[in-house]
Design an enzyme around this catalytic site. Structure first.
Site, PDB file in Angstrom:
ATOM      1  N   GLU A 109       0.828  -1.208   0.000  1.00  0.00           N
ATOM      2  CA  GLU A 109       0.000   0.000   0.000  1.00  0.00           C
ATOM      3  C   GLU A 109       0.865   1.262   0.000  1.00  0.00           C
ATOM      4  O   GLU A 109       0.525   2.255  -0.647  1.00  0.00           O
ATOM      5  CB  GLU A 109      -0.944  -0.011   1.204  1.00  0.00           C
ATOM      6  CG  GLU A 109      -2.009  -1.099   1.110  1.00  0.00           C
ATOM      7  CD  GLU A 109      -3.105  -0.939   2.141  1.00  0.00           C
ATOM      8  OE1 GLU A 109      -4.142  -0.345   1.806  1.00  0.00           O
ATOM      9  OE2 GLU A 109      -2.913  -1.397   3.280  1.00  0.00           O
ATOM     10  N   GLU A 134      -4.097  -9.722   2.670  1.00  0.00           N
ATOM     11  CA  GLU A 134      -4.944  -9.474   3.836  1.00  0.00           C
ATOM     12  C   GLU A 134      -6.090 -10.477   3.966  1.00  0.00           C
ATOM     13  O   GLU A 134      -6.418 -10.923   5.076  1.00  0.00           O
ATOM     14  CB  GLU A 134      -5.503  -8.040   3.780  1.00  0.00           C
ATOM     15  CG  GLU A 134      -4.525  -6.968   4.234  1.00  0.00           C
ATOM     16  CD  GLU A 134      -3.577  -6.502   3.145  1.00  0.00           C
ATOM     17  OE1 GLU A 134      -2.888  -5.483   3.341  1.00  0.00           O
ATOM     18  OE2 GLU A 134      -3.503  -7.168   2.081  1.00  0.00           O
TER      19      GLU A 134
END
Length: 288
Positions: A135, A155
């Protein structure tokens, strides 16, 4: 560029823990290194506070024009410390986690959603990047990656979600289907695929050349007017927030960076140097 404008010995970055390292390897460049190699540079609250303090200072320091972000050891960043996350979740911290994400506008490690800075950020991806590590990469302006690096947004494999800006950025860069492939499968991809298929890595090089390549690109940027570079980055950031070209143009021309670029000494120097057939000598930008 005027040699007198660069005096790294006078720079005073804020105090920080040993979870990060700060250096000034060449003219106008800050090198920020994640320094938890035994934990694959997984991010802690202390590291986040350190990064925020240093980057906020970097943004306000006129003589620093570019930041390079890298990791110590074999990984760039393994993302969040899941052991600590598990403790918070077990203690009923879910609602606070959600509020913290909204409150901390700079995002994961104070990088993944950082919007206020108009100075270029280069990711020198020396090794693996996972979760929040990716990210952060997605919010950098330029990305140089080791040919050995694997990158993942895993995730969903741990019951969590890439909420710190990674999902919309990847969808915008790679398109819905490729973003879905990376996010819903949660499988690692190679740096080569990140460059050629997904489009969020600029250049893949041998591991030993990652930092030197990032420094070379930073040196090229530093050959350009810092006022013009920062105004240009602001336009790119605004393009991600506005739906139309015209709205972006108007917002950009009205921005602090654009107004400074139009009235700076550097625009006069650049035009004069062109007419005199010489290299321009840039000055540090005025503080916004």
């Amino acid at each position: 560029m005027a040699p007198s404008s660069w005096q790294p010995g006078l720079l005073r970055p804020p105090a920080h823990s040993d979870e990060i390292k700060v250096a000034f390897p060449q003219e106008h460049v800050l090198l920020l290194t994640f320094n938890r190699p035994k934990s694959l540079n997984a991010v802690t609250p202390t590291m986040t506070d350190d990064v925020k303090a240093v980057l906020d200072w970097f943004d306000s320091e006129p003589s620093l024009w570019i930041v390079i972000i890298t990791g110590e050891g074999r990984a760039f960043c393994a993302g969040a410390d899941l052991i600590e996350w598990n403790k918070r979740q077990a203690g009923g911290g879910a609602e606070e986690d959600q509020q913290r994400i909204i409150r901390d506008v700079d995002g994961f490690a104070s990088i993944s959603r950082r919007y206020g800075s108009s100075k270029p950020m280069i990711a020198a991806v020396n090794g693996g990047a996972y979760g929040g590590g990716v990210e952060m990469i997605l919010n950098c302006d330029l990305v140089i990656a080791s040919e050995e690096a694997m990158l993942a947004l895993p995730e969903v494999k741990r019951g969590v979600v890439a909420v710190q800006g990674g999902m919309p950025r990847l969808a915008r860069i790679a398109g819905h289907q490729l973003a879905s492939e990376m996010l819903l499968l949660g499988k690692p991809i190679s740096a080569k695929d990140a460059a050629t298929r997904f489009g969020f890595v600029n250049k893949v090089v041998p591991k030993a050349e990652v930092l030197s390549t990032a420094l070379a690109w930073a040196a090229e940027i530093a050959q350009n007017s810092p006022d013009a570079v920062q105004s240009t980055k602001r336009a790119l950031l605004l393009a991600n927030r506005h739906g139309s070209v015209e709205d972006t143009v108007v917002a950009h021309v009205s921005s602090k960076e654009s107004k400074r670029a139009f009235t700076s000494e550097n625009i006069l120097e650049g035009l004069k140097a062109f007419t005199e057939k010489r290299k321009p000598s840039w000055k540090n930008p005025a503080k916004l």
